[in-house]
Design a protein around this motif. Structure first.
Motif, PDB file in Angstrom:
ATOM      1  N   LEU A  22       0.834  -1.204   0.000  1.00 16.17           N
ATOM      2  CA  LEU A  22       0.000   0.000   0.000  1.00 16.17           C
ATOM      3  C   LEU A  22       0.869   1.255   0.000  1.00 16.17           C
ATOM      4  O   LEU A  22       0.620   2.189  -0.775  1.00 16.17           O
ATOM      5  N   TRP A  23       1.898   1.277   0.833  1.00 16.87           N
ATOM      6  CA  TRP A  23       2.777   2.450   0.879  1.00 16.87           C
ATOM      7  C   TRP A  23       3.496   2.647  -0.452  1.00 16.87           C
ATOM      8  O   TRP A  23       3.648   3.779  -0.924  1.00 16.87           O
ATOM      9  N   ILE A  24       3.916   1.567  -1.056  1.00 16.57           N
ATOM     10  CA  ILE A  24       4.579   1.678  -2.363  1.00 16.57           C
ATOM     11  C   ILE A  24       3.604   2.237  -3.394  1.00 16.57           C
ATOM     12  O   ILE A  24       3.956   3.112  -4.199  1.00 16.57           O
ATOM     13  N   ALA A  25       2.360   1.751  -3.385  1.00 16.00           N
ATOM     14  CA  ALA A  25       1.352   2.244  -4.321  1.00 16.00           C
ATOM     15  C   ALA A  25       1.064   3.727  -4.094  1.00 16.00           C
ATOM     16  O   ALA A  25       0.958   4.497  -5.058  1.00 16.00           O
ATOM     17  N   VAL A  26       0.955   4.135  -2.838  1.00 14.14           N
ATOM     18  CA  VAL A  26       0.685   5.552  -2.523  1.00 14.14           C
ATOM     19  C   VAL A  26       1.820   6.430  -3.027  1.00 14.14           C
ATOM     20  O   VAL A  26       1.584   7.458  -3.680  1.00 14.14           O
ATOM     21  N   VAL A  27       3.050   6.039  -2.767  1.00 17.17           N
ATOM     22  CA  VAL A  27       4.196   6.830  -3.216  1.00 17.17           C
ATOM     23  C   VAL A  27       4.247   6.869  -4.745  1.00 17.17           C
ATOM     24  O   VAL A  27       4.477   7.928  -5.347  1.00 17.17           O
ATOM     25  N   ALA A  28       4.019   5.717  -5.385  1.00 17.49           N
ATOM     26  CA  ALA A  28       4.073   5.666  -6.851  1.00 17.49           C
ATOM     27  C   ALA A  28       2.985   6.525  -7.485  1.00 17.49           C
ATOM     28  O   ALA A  28       3.217   7.172  -8.512  1.00 17.49           O
ATOM     29  N   LEU A  29       1.807   6.556  -6.886  1.00 19.93           N
ATOM     30  CA  LEU A  29       0.698   7.341  -7.438  1.00 19.93           C
ATOM     31  C   LEU A  29       0.808   8.829  -7.110  1.00 19.93           C
ATOM     32  O   LEU A  29       0.455   9.670  -7.930  1.00 19.93           O
ATOM     33  N   CYS A  30       1.283   9.154  -5.933  1.00 19.81           N
ATOM     34  CA  CYS A  30       1.309  10.551  -5.487  1.00 19.81           C
ATOM     35  C   CYS A  30       2.610  11.280  -5.823  1.00 19.81           C
ATOM     36  O   CYS A  30       2.617  12.501  -5.925  1.00 19.81           O
ATOM     37  N   PHE A  31       3.684  10.542  -5.977  1.00 24.48           N
ATOM     38  CA  PHE A  31       4.985  11.177  -6.204  1.00 24.48           C
ATOM     39  C   PHE A  31       5.741  10.532  -7.374  1.00 24.48           C
ATOM     40  O   PHE A  31       6.881  10.090  -7.219  1.00 24.48           O
ATOM     41  N   PRO A  32       5.140  10.473  -8.563  1.00 26.06           N
ATOM     42  CA  PRO A  32       5.825   9.803  -9.674  1.00 26.06           C
ATOM     43  C   PRO A  32       7.120  10.502 -10.090  1.00 26.06           C
ATOM     44  O   PRO A  32       8.079   9.845 -10.467  1.00 26.06           O
ATOM     45  N   LYS A  33       7.153  11.822  -9.993  1.00 29.85           N
ATOM     46  CA  LYS A  33       8.385  12.543 -10.385  1.00 29.85           C
ATOM     47  C   LYS A  33       9.520  12.252  -9.405  1.00 29.85           C
ATOM     48  O   LYS A  33      10.678  12.166  -9.807  1.00 29.85           O
ATOM     49  N   LEU A  34       9.182  12.085  -8.142  1.00 32.75           N
ATOM     50  CA  LEU A  34      10.185  11.741  -7.143  1.00 32.75           C
ATOM     51  C   LEU A  34      10.789  10.370  -7.455  1.00 32.75           C
ATOM     52  O   LEU A  34      12.008  10.191  -7.404  1.00 32.75           O
ATOM     53  N   LEU A  35       9.939   9.419  -7.796  1.00 33.07           N
ATOM     54  CA  LEU A  35      10.434   8.080  -8.142  1.00 33.07           C
ATOM     55  C   LEU A  35      11.253   8.101  -9.426  1.00 33.07           C
ATOM     56  O   LEU A  35      12.200   7.335  -9.573  1.00 33.07           O
ATOM     57  N   GLY A  36      10.869   8.993 -10.354  1.00 31.26           N
ATOM     58  CA  GLY A  36      11.627   9.106 -11.600  1.00 31.26           C
ATOM     59  C   GLY A  36      13.041   9.607 -11.374  1.00 31.26           C
ATOM     60  O   GLY A  36      13.915   9.399 -12.213  1.00 31.26           O
ATOM     61  N   GLY A  37      13.273  10.241 -10.241  1.00 31.56           N
ATOM     62  CA  GLY A  37      14.605  10.744  -9.925  1.00 31.56           C
ATOM     63  C   GLY A  37      15.536   9.712  -9.323  1.00 31.56           C
ATOM     64  O   GLY A  37      16.729   9.969  -9.160  1.00 31.56           O
ATOM     65  N   VAL A  38      15.011   8.553  -8.986  1.00 38.32           N
ATOM     66  CA  VAL A  38      15.853   7.500  -8.409  1.00 38.32           C
ATOM     67  C   VAL A  38      16.656   6.855  -9.540  1.00 38.32           C
ATOM     68  O   VAL A  38      16.083   6.378 -10.522  1.00 38.32           O
ATOM     69  N   PRO A  39      17.969   6.840  -9.431  1.00 36.51           N
ATOM     70  CA  PRO A  39      18.785   6.235 -10.501  1.00 36.51           C
ATOM     71  C   PRO A  39      18.490   4.742 -10.655  1.00 36.51           C
ATOM     72  O   PRO A  39      18.338   4.018  -9.666  1.00 36.51           O
ATOM     73  N   VAL A  40      18.419   4.312 -11.892  1.00 37.38           N
ATOM     74  CA  VAL A  40      18.164   2.897 -12.176  1.00 37.38           C
ATOM     75  C   VAL A  40      19.287   2.040 -11.594  1.00 37.38           C
ATOM     76  O   VAL A  40      19.049   0.932 -11.125  1.00 37.38           O
ATOM     77  N   ALA A  41      20.498   2.566 -11.592  1.00 34.71           N
ATOM     78  CA  ALA A  41      21.626   1.812 -11.028  1.00 34.71           C
ATOM     79  C   ALA A  41      21.422   1.542  -9.544  1.00 34.71           C
ATOM     80  O   ALA A  41      21.789   0.476  -9.044  1.00 34.71           O
TER      81      ALA A  41
END
Length: 111
Positions: free
Chosen positions: A24-43
């Protein structure tokens, strides 16, 4: 899923509620903060997965498996190498195919 389960176990989770809340927390973060997650380096994400996979592969387990069955240990190693060489899905499918081939081999030689 493997990373989430491992993180829950290491944090002391005892019930499936922890898994549901973690999801649930992962879903909330992914839905509410997609730009923040996009900043996490794939590496960095890859490093987390590699480290978790390393912790899941136990040399002690492989040694015990080798003493019990050389064939099963070979399948374990081949699956592990296939996952590293390709990706998780293809590696697991390769290991599954090897297991099915070994099972078919033994079933055709029953007395």
């Amino acid at each position: 899923v493997i990373v989430r389960s491992t993180a829950n176990i290491q944090a002391g989770a005892r019930t499936s509620t922890a898994t549901m809340l973690h999801g649930l927390w992962i879903a909330v973060v992914a839905l509410c903060f997609p730009k923040l997650l996009g900043g996490v380096p794939v590496a960095a994400l890859a490093a987390v997965l590699v480290y978790t996979g390393y912790k899941l592969v136990s040399p002690r387990t492989l040694g015990h498996l080798w003493r019990v069955s050389h064939g099963e240990a070979a399948i374990y190693l081949a699956t592990m190498l296939a996952v590293v060489a390709t990706n998780l899905l293809e590696g697991v499918l390769f290991g599954f195919a090897l297991s099915m081939a070994k099972l078919a081999w033994h079933l055709t030689r029953l007395r």
